[in-house]
Scaffold this motif. Structure first.
Motif, PDB file in Angstrom:
ATOM      1  N   GLN A  65       4.245  23.575  -7.221  1.00  0.00           N
ATOM      2  CA  GLN A  65       4.979  23.174  -7.642  1.00  0.00           C
ATOM      3  C   GLN A  65       4.886  23.539  -9.362  1.00  0.00           C
ATOM      4  N   MET A  66       3.890  23.818 -10.113  1.00  0.00           N
ATOM      5  CA  MET A  66       3.619  24.440 -11.063  1.00  0.00           C
ATOM      6  C   MET A  66       4.472  26.052 -10.661  1.00  0.00           C
ATOM      7  N   LEU A  67       3.066  26.298  -9.787  1.00  0.00           N
ATOM      8  CA  LEU A  67       3.852  27.828  -9.471  1.00  0.00           C
ATOM      9  C   LEU A  67       4.811  28.142  -9.096  1.00  0.00           C
ATOM     10  N   ALA A  68       5.960  27.020  -8.729  1.00  0.00           N
ATOM     11  CA  ALA A  68       7.249  27.478  -8.445  1.00  0.00           C
ATOM     12  C   ALA A  68       7.909  27.269  -9.684  1.00  0.00           C
ATOM     13  N   MET A  69       7.494  26.945 -10.701  1.00  0.00           N
ATOM     14  CA  MET A  69       8.063  26.050 -12.000  1.00  0.00           C
ATOM     15  C   MET A  69       7.452  28.037 -12.938  1.00  0.00           C
ATOM     16  N   GLY A  70       7.069  27.771 -13.008  1.00  0.00           N
ATOM     17  CA  GLY A  70       5.658  29.347 -13.361  1.00  0.00           C
ATOM     18  C   GLY A  70       7.010  30.562 -13.348  1.00  0.00           C
ATOM     19  N   ARG A  71       6.635  30.815 -12.058  1.00  0.00           N
ATOM     20  CA  ARG A  71       7.534  31.857 -11.102  1.00  0.00           C
ATOM     21  C   ARG A  71       8.641  31.894 -11.918  1.00  0.00           C
ATOM     22  N   ALA A  72       9.444  31.217 -12.148  1.00  0.00           N
ATOM     23  CA  ALA A  72      11.618  30.597 -12.357  1.00  0.00           C
ATOM     24  C   ALA A  72      11.282  30.786 -13.487  1.00  0.00           C
ATOM     25  N   LEU A  73      10.097  30.676 -14.116  1.00  0.00           N
ATOM     26  CA  LEU A  73      10.238  31.135 -15.845  1.00  0.00           C
ATOM     27  C   LEU A  73       9.674  33.017 -15.783  1.00  0.00           C
ATOM     28  N   MET A  74       9.281  33.297 -15.189  1.00  0.00           N
ATOM     29  CA  MET A  74       9.430  34.419 -15.206  1.00  0.00           C
ATOM     30  C   MET A  74       9.883  35.441 -15.137  1.00  0.00           C
ATOM     31  N   SER A  75      10.917  34.983 -14.923  1.00  0.00           N
ATOM     32  CA  SER A  75      12.220  35.972 -14.773  1.00  0.00           C
ATOM     33  C   SER A  75      13.186  35.671 -16.004  1.00  0.00           C
ATOM     34  N   LYS A  76      12.585  34.559 -17.448  1.00  0.00           N
ATOM     35  CA  LYS A  76      13.195  34.531 -18.676  1.00  0.00           C
ATOM     36  C   LYS A  76      14.482  34.183 -18.383  1.00  0.00           C
ATOM     37  N   PRO A  77      14.937  32.837 -18.068  1.00  0.00           N
ATOM     38  CA  PRO A  77      16.058  32.577 -17.335  1.00  0.00           C
ATOM     39  C   PRO A  77      16.398  32.155 -19.128  1.00  0.00           C
ATOM     40  N   THR A  78      18.025  31.613 -19.456  1.00  0.00           N
ATOM     41  CA  THR A  78      18.431  31.097 -19.868  1.00  0.00           C
ATOM     42  C   THR A  78      18.660  29.855 -19.579  1.00  0.00           C
ATOM     43  N   LEU A  79      19.126  29.466 -18.473  1.00  0.00           N
ATOM     44  CA  LEU A  79      19.261  28.204 -17.449  1.00  0.00           C
ATOM     45  C   LEU A  79      18.566  28.757 -16.721  1.00  0.00           C
ATOM     46  N   MET A  80      17.533  27.233 -16.553  1.00  0.00           N
ATOM     47  CA  MET A  80      16.794  27.256 -15.303  1.00  0.00           C
ATOM     48  C   MET A  80      17.674  25.982 -14.348  1.00  0.00           C
ATOM     49  N   MET A  81      17.825  26.015 -13.292  1.00  0.00           N
ATOM     50  CA  MET A  81      17.659  25.370 -12.223  1.00  0.00           C
ATOM     51  C   MET A  81      16.304  24.767 -11.830  1.00  0.00           C
ATOM     52  N   LEU A  82      15.874  23.132 -11.411  1.00  0.00           N
ATOM     53  CA  LEU A  82      14.792  22.691 -10.755  1.00  0.00           C
ATOM     54  C   LEU A  82      15.450  21.847  -9.445  1.00  0.00           C
ATOM     55  N   ASP A  83      15.084  21.952  -8.468  1.00  0.00           N
ATOM     56  CA  ASP A  83      15.664  21.259  -7.172  1.00  0.00           C
ATOM     57  C   ASP A  83      14.255  20.440  -6.894  1.00  0.00           C
TER      58      ASP A  83
END
Lengths: 293, 241
Positions: free
Chosen positions: B148-166
């Motif tokens: 789960q940490m990896l999935a969140m870290g991976r999503a953060l790598m694109s430097k999003p302004t909006l991050m959606m977490l499911d």
């Protein structure tokens, strides 16, 4: 000496199967489809080289590059026109389309080049190697084939593991939806996969016809099916699997013909496939299918 | 309109989504303002994930509109949405099991220039020190919490302004859930706006500014997270008291 000679020939034939199998296995791994027209792209590549050398008087290297270019464009066009519209269709529809595409290519070739077998020219005039006081002779084509196989294997492995496009391919292969979420253009990745597979098919066409210099519209068909067998044998979707499967299949075929029966050579090849699949349904290097939790 | 008078970062207006003949989302409207944590709660099958997947561009709405950062983004493919600053950490994590932790993070930065990757990775390791320890490990061998940490870290790598977490809490032990939610709050403090889908309503409401409650394809309630936490209907239906 006969044993050594068979061994070298087996590895060489297997190398050709392996290069063709790479095209099958990459496309299967990334686009999740079996491109049964792949064998016929080989035949087109061989005809382009034949025309380049025989009619247009092009230097050998240019002939090969031209064939690679034509096959790349052909592979990408086939994908775009025939397979891409079916991306969300049932697997069977794609399979039938691929078989149809195979017949289309064969019959178009028949129309252009006719049914008479052509004698494929030797592009590079090299001397036969003689070892052990001439007891073992190895044809230069054989060595070129093995060498080409090694170079392709190393290059492809580096491409897949190091480059951005290669890594994108691994992502698409594993989880298309997640790959999209990373910003990967899945359609473009699939298109590049077809391009690489088809360029390799052109090389395979050259190597195949250099060793077995008879060229006609159905030339690619049987090696295509055997290479597909090799890909399944090694574990479809796996690049090292295609290599291993190809080389083993070549060895089995040559040794089967030499020591068991010439007529039964092909039957032995497919019998071995059936046995392997009974014992290991995912192939030699195939990963067991994981349950999604 | 948000309180500051600016346009909302994300504005979903009356979208309808179908799976074939099934009408899964029946007219949903929601807004997320810059800097907020907004949560979407509801029972299984209410359509929460479908809503996120539609915003991310994986599904297309048959009706309605979606605007992100003031621009209409209807019908834009998922792989293009990442470049616009929106990233989805999908349900079930969907990490690349056969790649290493580091490779997974690199793929998260696919939409970014190569020079940025090192700094982004350090930033992710700041939030998730555990991932740095596991850097060379193949992702499929990680524990559920680490995945789960990896999935969140991976999503953060694109430097999003909006991050959606499911459903970031799915299948995790309570202590890990708290840890994950702490990090979500930290990421928000560091400047990432969050849209969070959760079945664990208690946890979600405790960190969110605002919340929407979904039932069978519709939004049935919306408001401040604190208010909803004390609303009798919400308490009965989702908080088990």
């Amino acid at each position: 000496m006969a044993f050594l000679s068979n061994l070298v020939n087996g590895i060489s034939l297997g190398s050709i199967y392996a290069i063709i199998a790479l095209g099958y296995t990459m496309v299967y791994g990334i686009a999740k489809m079996l491109n049964f027209a792949h064998g016929d792209v080989i035949m087109v590549g061989a005809f382009i080289i034949f025309c380049g050398a025989q009619y247009w008087g092009l230097p050998p290297a240019v002939c090969i590059l031209l064939a690679m270019l034509v096959c790349t464009v052909l592979g990408m066009t086939i994908e775009k026109l025939a397979y891409k519209p079916l991306r969300k269709a049932a697997g069977l529809a794609v399979l039938i389309t691929a078989i149809g595409m195979s017949y289309l290519l064969q019959n178009t070739a028949l129309l252009i080049w006719g049914a008479n077998p052509k004698v494929f020219p030797g592009l590079f005039k090299l001397d036969t190697f003689r070892l052990f006081n001439g007891q073992l002779s190895i044809k230069p084509e054989t060595l070129i084939t093995i060498l080409a196989n090694i170079v392709i294997m190393v290059a492809l492995t580096l491409f897949i593991s190091r480059t951005k496009m290669g890594k994108a391919m691994r992502c698409v292969s594993e989880d298309r939806g997640a790959a999209e979420l990373m910003g990967i253009n899945v359609n473009r990745t699939i298109s590049v996969t077809f391009a690489i597979g088809s360029a390799l098919a052109a090389i395979a066409g050259w190597l195949l016809c250099s060793s077995y210099p008879q060229l006609m519209p159905t030339t690619g068909s049987m090696p295509g099916i055997k290479a597909f067998t090799a890909a399944v044998f090694g574990g479809i979707g796996s690049i090292p699997g295609a290599m291993l499967g190809g080389v083993l299949l070549g060895l089995i075929e040559i040794f089967g013909k030499a020591y068991i029966s010439t007529e039964l050579g092909d039957a032995i090849v497919f019998a071995v496939l059936i046995i392997v699949l009974l014992v290991r349904p995912t192939g030699l290097l195939g990963k067991p299918i994981r349950e999604k939790v | 309109m948000s309180e500051t008078g600016k346009l909302p970062l994300l504005k979903v207006n009356d979208i309808h989504v179908y799976y074939g003949a099934i009408h899964a989302i029946k007219g949903i409207s929601l807004e997320v303002n810059e800097g907020e944590i907004v949560t979407l709660i509801g029972a299984n099958g209410a359509g929460k994930s479908t809503t996120l997947n539609t915003i991310a561009g994986l599904l297309r709405p048959r009706q309605g509109s979606i605007a992100f950062a003031g621009m209409p983004v209807d019908g834009i493919a998922a792989n293009k949405m990442v470049y616009k600053g929106l990233s989805l950490c999908p349900e079930g994590r969907r990490i690349f099991q056969q790649m290493t932790v580091k490779e997974n993070l690199e793929m998260g930065a696919f939409s970014r220039p190569n020079e940025e990757i090192g700094a982004s990775m350090e930033r992710v390791y700041g939030f998730f020190p555990r991932l740095k320890e596991r850097e060379k490990q193949v992702a499929g061998t990680l524990s559920g919490g680490e995945q789960q940490m990896l999935a969140m870290g991976r999503a953060l790598m694109s430097k999003p302004t909006l991050m959606m977490l499911d459903e970031p809490s799915m299948g995790l032990a309570p202590i890990l859930v708290e840890q994950i939610f702490d990090i979500i709050r930290e990421m928000n403090h560091a400047g990432t706006t969050i849209l969070l889908v959760e079945q664990n309503a208690q946890m979600a409401l405790s960190i969110a500014n605002r919340a929407y409650v979904m039932e069978t394809g519709r939004i049935t309630m919306e408001g401040d997270a604190d208010e909803l936490m004390h609303d009798d209907n919400v308490r009965k239906a989702y908080l088990g008291s």
